[in-house]
Design a protein around this motif. Sequence first.
Motif, PDB file in Angstrom:
ATOM      1  N   SER A   1      13.567  10.015 -16.880  1.00 21.00           N
ATOM      2  CA  SER A   1      12.586  10.367 -17.734  1.00 21.00           C
ATOM      3  C   SER A   1      12.629   9.198 -18.809  1.00 21.00           C
ATOM      4  N   LEU A   2      13.685   8.612 -19.184  1.00 20.27           N
ATOM      5  CA  LEU A   2      13.644   7.448 -20.180  1.00 20.27           C
ATOM      6  C   LEU A   2      12.594   6.436 -19.619  1.00 20.27           C
ATOM      7  N   ALA A   3      12.630   6.277 -18.317  1.00 20.07           N
ATOM      8  CA  ALA A   3      11.704   5.166 -17.682  1.00 20.07           C
ATOM      9  C   ALA A   3      10.345   5.725 -17.703  1.00 20.07           C
ATOM     10  N   ASN A   4      10.073   6.886 -17.353  1.00 21.07           N
ATOM     11  CA  ASN A   4       8.957   7.310 -16.803  1.00 21.07           C
ATOM     12  C   ASN A   4       8.206   8.361 -17.629  1.00 21.07           C
TER      13      ASN A   4
ATOM     14  N   ASP B   1      -0.256  18.328  -9.993  1.00 19.62           N
ATOM     15  CA  ASP B   1      -0.327  19.551 -10.651  1.00 19.62           C
ATOM     16  C   ASP B   1       0.350  19.597 -11.974  1.00 19.62           C
ATOM     17  N   ASP B   2       1.171  18.318 -12.207  1.00 16.44           N
ATOM     18  CA  ASP B   2       2.021  18.123 -13.441  1.00 16.44           C
ATOM     19  C   ASP B   2       1.283  17.243 -14.298  1.00 16.44           C
ATOM     20  N   VAL B   3       1.364  17.468 -15.772  1.00 15.98           N
ATOM     21  CA  VAL B   3       1.212  16.527 -16.830  1.00 15.98           C
ATOM     22  C   VAL B   3       2.295  15.750 -17.269  1.00 15.98           C
ATOM     23  N   VAL B   4       2.097  14.339 -17.527  1.00 21.45           N
ATOM     24  CA  VAL B   4       3.253  13.586 -17.806  1.00 21.45           C
ATOM     25  C   VAL B   4       3.057  13.255 -19.154  1.00 21.45           C
ATOM     26  N   LEU B   5       4.325  13.457 -19.784  1.00 22.70           N
ATOM     27  CA  LEU B   5       4.432  13.320 -21.370  1.00 22.70           C
ATOM     28  C   LEU B   5       5.847  12.467 -21.709  1.00 22.70           C
ATOM     29  N   SER B   6       5.563  11.633 -22.604  1.00 24.36           N
ATOM     30  CA  SER B   6       6.618  10.712 -23.114  1.00 24.36           C
ATOM     31  C   SER B   6       7.718  11.632 -23.751  1.00 24.36           C
ATOM     32  N   LEU B   7       8.934  11.123 -24.034  1.00 21.72           N
ATOM     33  CA  LEU B   7       9.909  12.124 -24.720  1.00 21.72           C
ATOM     34  C   LEU B   7       9.522  12.372 -26.404  1.00 21.72           C
ATOM     35  N   ASP B   8       8.821  11.307 -26.785  1.00 22.84           N
ATOM     36  CA  ASP B   8       8.475  11.627 -28.240  1.00 22.84           C
ATOM     37  C   ASP B   8       7.252  12.625 -28.232  1.00 22.84           C
ATOM     38  N   GLU B   9       6.511  12.758 -27.109  1.00 26.25           N
ATOM     39  CA  GLU B   9       5.329  13.835 -27.001  1.00 26.25           C
ATOM     40  C   GLU B   9       6.156  15.106 -26.934  1.00 26.25           C
ATOM     41  N   VAL B  10       6.981  15.142 -26.168  1.00 30.65           N
ATOM     42  CA  VAL B  10       7.595  16.414 -26.146  1.00 30.65           C
ATOM     43  C   VAL B  10       8.250  17.077 -27.308  1.00 30.65           C
ATOM     44  N   PHE B  11       9.028  15.907 -27.755  1.00 32.04           N
ATOM     45  CA  PHE B  11       9.609  16.421 -29.218  1.00 32.04           C
ATOM     46  C   PHE B  11       8.349  16.755 -30.155  1.00 32.04           C
ATOM     47  N   ALA B  12       7.487  15.989 -30.298  1.00 28.41           N
ATOM     48  CA  ALA B  12       6.495  16.227 -31.394  1.00 28.41           C
ATOM     49  C   ALA B  12       5.573  17.656 -31.088  1.00 28.41           C
ATOM     50  N   LEU B  13       5.425  17.915 -29.871  1.00 25.40           N
ATOM     51  CA  LEU B  13       4.879  18.985 -29.359  1.00 25.40           C
ATOM     52  C   LEU B  13       5.769  20.207 -29.642  1.00 25.40           C
ATOM     53  N   SER B  14       6.777  20.025 -29.235  1.00 22.96           N
ATOM     54  CA  SER B  14       7.902  21.316 -29.643  1.00 22.96           C
ATOM     55  C   SER B  14       7.733  21.540 -30.972  1.00 22.96           C
ATOM     56  N   LYS B  15       8.205  20.420 -31.979  1.00 22.36           N
ATOM     57  CA  LYS B  15       8.363  20.786 -33.317  1.00 22.36           C
ATOM     58  C   LYS B  15       7.146  21.249 -33.926  1.00 22.36           C
ATOM     59  N   SER B  16       5.905  20.917 -33.599  1.00 25.78           N
ATOM     60  CA  SER B  16       4.686  21.388 -34.384  1.00 25.78           C
ATOM     61  C   SER B  16       4.451  22.678 -33.805  1.00 25.78           C
ATOM     62  N   VAL B  17       4.874  23.330 -32.541  1.00 27.85           N
ATOM     63  CA  VAL B  17       4.736  24.699 -32.190  1.00 27.85           C
ATOM     64  C   VAL B  17       5.699  25.636 -32.919  1.00 27.85           C
TER      65      VAL B  17
ATOM     66  N   ARG C   1      13.995  16.263 -20.523  1.00 30.65           N
ATOM     67  CA  ARG C   1      14.421  15.003 -20.184  1.00 30.65           C
ATOM     68  C   ARG C   1      15.290  15.044 -19.060  1.00 30.65           C
ATOM     69  N   ASP C   2      16.244  16.024 -18.994  1.00 35.10           N
ATOM     70  CA  ASP C   2      17.351  15.836 -17.866  1.00 35.10           C
ATOM     71  C   ASP C   2      16.954  17.021 -16.909  1.00 35.10           C
ATOM     72  N   GLU C   3      15.719  17.404 -16.571  1.00 33.52           N
ATOM     73  CA  GLU C   3      15.377  18.184 -15.735  1.00 33.52           C
ATOM     74  C   GLU C   3      15.974  19.417 -15.684  1.00 33.52           C
ATOM     75  N   CYS C   4      16.364  19.690 -16.723  1.00 31.61           N
ATOM     76  CA  CYS C   4      17.118  21.137 -16.797  1.00 31.61           C
ATOM     77  C   CYS C   4      15.913  22.459 -17.013  1.00 31.61           C
ATOM     78  N   HIS C   5      14.953  22.570 -16.092  1.00 26.14           N
ATOM     79  CA  HIS C   5      13.650  23.333 -16.448  1.00 26.14           C
ATOM     80  C   HIS C   5      13.774  24.600 -17.200  1.00 26.14           C
ATOM     81  N   SER C   6      14.850  25.529 -16.959  1.00 22.99           N
ATOM     82  CA  SER C   6      14.786  26.739 -17.642  1.00 22.99           C
ATOM     83  C   SER C   6      15.153  26.438 -19.272  1.00 22.99           C
ATOM     84  N   HIS C   7      15.658  25.085 -19.397  1.00 21.56           N
ATOM     85  CA  HIS C   7      16.010  25.043 -20.911  1.00 21.56           C
ATOM     86  C   HIS C   7      15.224  23.899 -21.614  1.00 21.56           C
TER      87      HIS C   7
END
Length: 343
Positions: free
Chosen positions: A321-324, A8-24, A47-53
Amino acid sequence: MDKAHSGDDVVLSLDEVFALSKSVLVAAGLTEAQAAPLARVLTEGQRDECHSHGLFRLPGCVQTIHHPRFNRDAVPDVTDTTAAVTRVDAQFGFSLPALEAAMPRFVEKARAIGISVLAINNCFHITALWPEIERLTAQGLVAIAMTPSHSWVAPAGGTKGALGTNPIAFGWPREGQEPYVFDFATSAIARGDISLHKMAGKPLKEGWAFDADGNPTTSAAAALEGAMLTFGGHKGSALSTMIELLAGPLIADMTSLESMDFDDGLKAAPCHGEILIAFDPAILGGGSRDNQASSERLFSAIADQGARLPSTRRYAARARSLANGVHVPRHLYEQIMALPRAG
Ligand code: NDP
């Protein structure tokens, strides 16, 4: 965007998370300069699995940007108050661009005289504190950060909100390895985690919250309408009060009660001040003792008996997260993809 998924998860790279966040954030009205530090810290949280942040915070950031008192054109104003004190007025934008603007002088002063205090004023604050602590430990500095929030937390012996969730974070640099860092809310649980419990339909632990009538509750929904407790009874309550005073009246900024009034029922991120203190161990230690040997002996005495040092969970999550890449719950990913995006 058709993304790789795992269950039920979507897998994103860290670059994708950054780009998505910035564009929003840019689509919501922030400039690139304001959006980048916030997007970076949300990415670090994911990245650090601090899901609330992590990405979970992004819709709340958008809601805050739409607050009538949020300043989308904020340009932080840095003042050199004294040899030890720097003040930065965030001008009612987010805290992180203000921190970014003041960071060079803040660090320079710690290096020059051994201690440096940074007061951030008039900032909407929505992020975890450990990313900023790690920026300071990376420079060889010992650091503390504190901030109030909204008055969602009852004092020990009471049932009504008077204190904030008031996080405090501390960092100690270590040679050749990740720093010792802790960062926690002084409430029994962070507010974002109550929302995550609500979304997952999970009950809270007993002793974490009251409902709106002041009765103890394990319902996350009822807790969000009522008040939370501090951790550690009267000790957490006093620590939380100290954070209110140091990061509020001491630096001429709002308490959590005042931040709640300022919000005017719009449920945006709290708006108040933040205080950071940095110490240079090279000056305070004066070279008379090997401070790394003493601190390493202490960390070994903790870890060698099977107790874990704070942040070791995060560092392990970071390596994964850096690996996967990171796993984002599908419902959260879809909620974010439904938000307007720039470019
Ligand atoms: P947690 O209880 O999840 O963690 C607190 C700290 O304790 C972390 O450094 C954690 O390390 C460490 N820790 C947890 N379990 C153990 C253990 N068994 N042994 C040793 N150390 C442990 O934090 P909270 O839920 O209280 O806070 C979460 C975040 O919310 C914080 O980052 C805080 O800054 C943020 N926050 C922000 C607010 C704001 O207004 N901006 C308001 C309130 C909170 P690890 O991470 O490795 O598990």
